[in-house]
Write an enzyme that holds these catalytic residues in place. Structure first.
Site, PDB file in Angstrom:
ATOM      1  N   ASP A 180      66.015  43.001  43.971  1.00  0.00           N
ATOM      2  CA  ASP A 180      64.715  43.230  44.595  1.00  0.00           C
ATOM      3  C   ASP A 180      63.574  43.263  43.582  1.00  0.00           C
ATOM      4  O   ASP A 180      63.799  43.371  42.371  1.00  0.00           O
ATOM      5  CB  ASP A 180      64.745  44.548  45.389  1.00  0.00           C
ATOM      6  CG  ASP A 180      65.047  45.757  44.516  1.00  0.00           C
ATOM      7  OD1 ASP A 180      65.978  45.674  43.687  1.00  0.00           O
ATOM      8  OD2 ASP A 180      64.351  46.776  44.634  1.00  0.00           O
ATOM      9  N   GLU A 247      66.547  48.774  43.895  1.00  0.00           N
ATOM     10  CA  GLU A 247      66.328  49.513  42.652  1.00  0.00           C
ATOM     11  C   GLU A 247      64.903  50.034  42.583  1.00  0.00           C
ATOM     12  O   GLU A 247      64.653  51.133  42.105  1.00  0.00           O
ATOM     13  CB  GLU A 247      66.627  48.596  41.450  1.00  0.00           C
ATOM     14  CG  GLU A 247      66.726  49.308  40.109  1.00  0.00           C
ATOM     15  CD  GLU A 247      65.390  49.463  39.393  1.00  0.00           C
ATOM     16  OE1 GLU A 247      65.333  50.219  38.423  1.00  0.00           O
ATOM     17  OE2 GLU A 247      64.403  48.836  39.816  1.00  0.00           O
TER      18      GLU A 247
END
Ligand SMILES: *[C@@H]1O[C@H](CO)[C@@H](O)[C@H](O)[C@H]1NC(C)=O
Ligand SMILES: *[C@@H]1O[C@H](CO)[C@@H](O)[C@H](O)[C@H]1NC(C)=O
Ligand SMILES: *[C@@H]1O[C@H](CO)[C@@H](O)[C@H](O)[C@H]1NC(C)=O
Ligand SMILES: *[C@@H]1O[C@H](CO)[C@@H](O)[C@H](O)[C@H]1NC(C)=O
Length: 599
Positions: A180, A247
């Protein structure tokens, strides 16, 4: 890399974390568990042996061992597969390979995988679905990886790749990354030289959100495996790659789920080491330093809720809740945490490395750093120079940042409820407990002065006198997750008792790849020092898996005057040459780890 301070923040004035004591006891249990765990990890420790600094290598820094502030290991290259490694290295010098690498990363950047702070459950919030596109992209771009490795999807979007080695008795290595990216602020799209999800390549740089943080890490890792497979490399030691998907919001759904599966599959301390994203190498005082992160600060936020009597603002008290809260916050800011360099930390070793190896450090500073080993006065002098830099200040101390404030609803009504959020990053020499005790003791005199009742984390804090406070109440609670400082990876090459085999292998690999990438005639070298990022990574979920965790990206981060680190802001990019070097690094790391029998 995530900026933990932004996740899970309050949108209303209601927020009551578990009580202080409950938190504290669960935290103590966790700490005790961790100590036991580290003890068991320690049983596997290989002994330090100065004769083992790698099979081949060039010794560049020859010093009297006692005088050497910053010992360097020799460059480390694969030996058993040395010919294969050389031939792969030759391929990587071609324009064709560079183009391939650029295509790999640019394609990954083009799949937008933004993580927002307010994402719902994975099976409900449609914004997670962009990850499916990313998975499809990886399958198409890395056919050999998908034909040869075992892929397990964890919690729908987490990717777990396992490349089985032939010797199950060797501990696998874990190379982590995340899919991400942080969102692009729509207001700043115009400021991007090239559109943020274009993956545009201008002949030197690949542009776009994620080109650096962390698609370069993920693509660098998986590309290295694809390249090794193309060359028929067969690992002896298993290679595992977990790629989280949130994350940037703390990894609660991605890395946290992956961690559970990894621990089930490989057990506590089941890995030789973990490498995840981190700082790259930078030029400091004329010399290039690589500082793999061997520690990570803790972090948590507190919410301060202040309630006072309301009423019409025509007959106001001397201080409204807004005025009182402002006074409390100003008092915190006027009393920053102590900023001291602690001699037992990796950061102090990093300063010593600067002094030992930099080519242009002012000689007064160099002398002070050398003297500071034994002299407190010299250490104060070093602090007065180096701690002017806000990054170094953040590395050595606990920090506080008042990040949110809310109060009042109408221009003629007294504010009854006012709140603020203060974010703390906890120094590795401190603790969450010490930080909150300090907050409480700092606030207490003012609480008394303003006649407030005071409670912290569900426990009342009794006033010092028997006068019953009457003007209102202050309540402190946690908001969001609590992250204690990470266990510190063994890093001290001067400590013969420390289990530094993985750190030495990493350092030797960094030095070897840096030289090889620039050509052996070039003569430029990198100095490796233990370091520490100022921000968090997915590794916070992986503490049970090994005591050797490194946060490091093998790429040029530039320096303070010429920074290449544009993560989380506009115009993020990565130089194509840096990407090739990153892939070269992971190829070499896998091969060096494969050949090492020190862990
Ligand atoms: C920063 O890097 C540039 C080259 O990219 C170099 O010319 C400059 O001297 C460096 N500055 C410092 C403070 O090291
Ligand atoms: C330095 O840090 C170590 C380890 O956290 C701690 O035990 C020690 O008390 C600290 N020293 C000073 C002078 O604060
Ligand atoms: C606090 O209470 C004491 C005693 O009731 C009073 O004298 C004092 O003025 C109060 N202070 C404030 C700031 O309200
Ligand atoms: C680590 O191990 C402890 C003790 O077995 C366990 O309670 C904890 O959940 C584990 N941590 C993670 C992130 O899985």
């Amino acid at each position: 890399m995530q900026d933990v301070k932004n996740h899970d923040l309050p949108t209303s004035t209601r927020s009551h974390g578990p009580s202080f004591n409950a938190r504290r006891s669960s935290k103590l249990l966790r700490l005790a568990g961790c100590t036991i765990l580290l003890f068991f990890c320690g049983l596997y420790a290989t002994q330090f042996s100065t004769s083992d600094f790698g099979p081949q290598g060039v010794s560049l820094f020859l010093h009297d061992a006692d005088m050497d502030l910053c010992p360097q290991v020799d460059m480390l290259f694969p030996e058993v597969s040395g010919e294969l490694w050389k031939s792969i290295g030759q391929d990587m010098r071609t324009e064709e390979f560079k183009k391939q690498a650029v295509d790999w990363l640019a394609g990954a950047v083009r799949v937008e995988t933004e993580t927002f702070d307010d994402m719902g459950p994975v099976d409900e919030d449609p914004r997670w679905r962009s990850r499916f596109k990313f998975h499809a992209y990886l399958e198409q771009a890395f056919p050999l990886v998908h034909a040869n490795l075992k892929l397990t999807k964890v919690n729908t979007y987490g990717l777990l790749y396992e490349w089985k080695g032939s010797d199950a008795s060797l501990k696998p290595i874990l190379m982590a990354g995340h899919q991400d990216v942080v969102p692009v602020n729509p207001d700043t799209v115009q400021e991007w030289t090239h559109p943020p999800y274009s993956g545009y390549y201008d002949g030197t740089r690949i542009w776009g959100r994620g080109s650096n943080d962390d698609k370069s890490g993920l693509i660098g890792t998986i590309s290295a495996v694809e390249v090794l497979l193309r060359n028929d490399f067969k690992p002896v030691r298993t290679v595992v790659m977990p790629f989280g998907f949130d994350e940037e919001a703390g990894g609660l759904r991605g890395a946290a789920s992956l961690a559970k599966v990894l621990e089930e599959l490989y057990g506590e301390c089941g890995f030789a080491f973990i490498i995840d994203e981190g700082g790259g190498f930078t030029e400091q005082y004329g010399t290039v330093f690589a500082t793999p992160g061997v520690a990570e600060k803790g972090s948590f936020s507190i919410k301060m809720d202040l309630a006072t009597k309301g009423g019409h603002s025509s007959v106001p008290p001397d201080h409204t809740s807004i005025g009182i809260l402002s006074a409390l916050l100003t008092h915190l800011e006027n009393n920053p945490f102590e900023r001291r360099i602690n001699r037992s930390t990796p950061t102090y070793r990093m300063f010593q490395c600067f002094a030992e190896h930099s080519s242009v450090m002012p000689s007064s500073l160099r002398k002070a750093i050398r003297k500071s080993i034994n002299s407190d006065d010299a250490l104060r002098e070093v602090e007065s120079v180096l701690l002017k830099d806000p990054v170094y200040r953040a590395l050595v101390s606990t920090t506080q940042a008042v990040d949110m404030i809310h109060g009042g609803i109408k221009s003629n009504a007294l504010p009854e409820e006012t709140w603020a959020v203060v974010n703390h990053r906890v120094a590795i020499t401190s603790s969450v407990e010490a930080t909150i005790s300090r907050d409480i003791s700092l606030l207490q005199p003012l609480v008394e002065k303003f006649n407030l009742t005071f409670s912290a984390f569900g426990e009342p804090i009794p006033p010092p006198s028997d006068l019953y406070p009457s003007e209102g109440s202050l309540e402190i609670s946690y908001v969001g997750g609590i992250n204690t400082p990470a266990p510190i990876t063994p890093w001290d090459l001067k400590d013969a008792e420390a289990d530094t085999a993985p750190f030495r292998m990493l350092a030797g690999t960094i030095r070897g790849v840096f030289r090889e990438h620039r050509g052996f005639a070039d003569g430029r070298d990198v100095v490796v020092s233990p370091g520490m990022p100022t921000v968090g990574t997915d590794t916070r979920w992986y503490w049970n898996l090994t005591k050797h965790i490194f946060r490091y990206s093998h790429h040029n981060s530039g320096n303070s005057t010429n920074s290449f680190e544009r993560a989380h802001t506009v115009n993020e990019f990565l130089e194509a040459d840096n990407l090739v070097e990153t892939i070269r690094f992971f190829v070499t790391l896998i091969m060096n780890a494969d050949e090492s029998r020190e862990f």
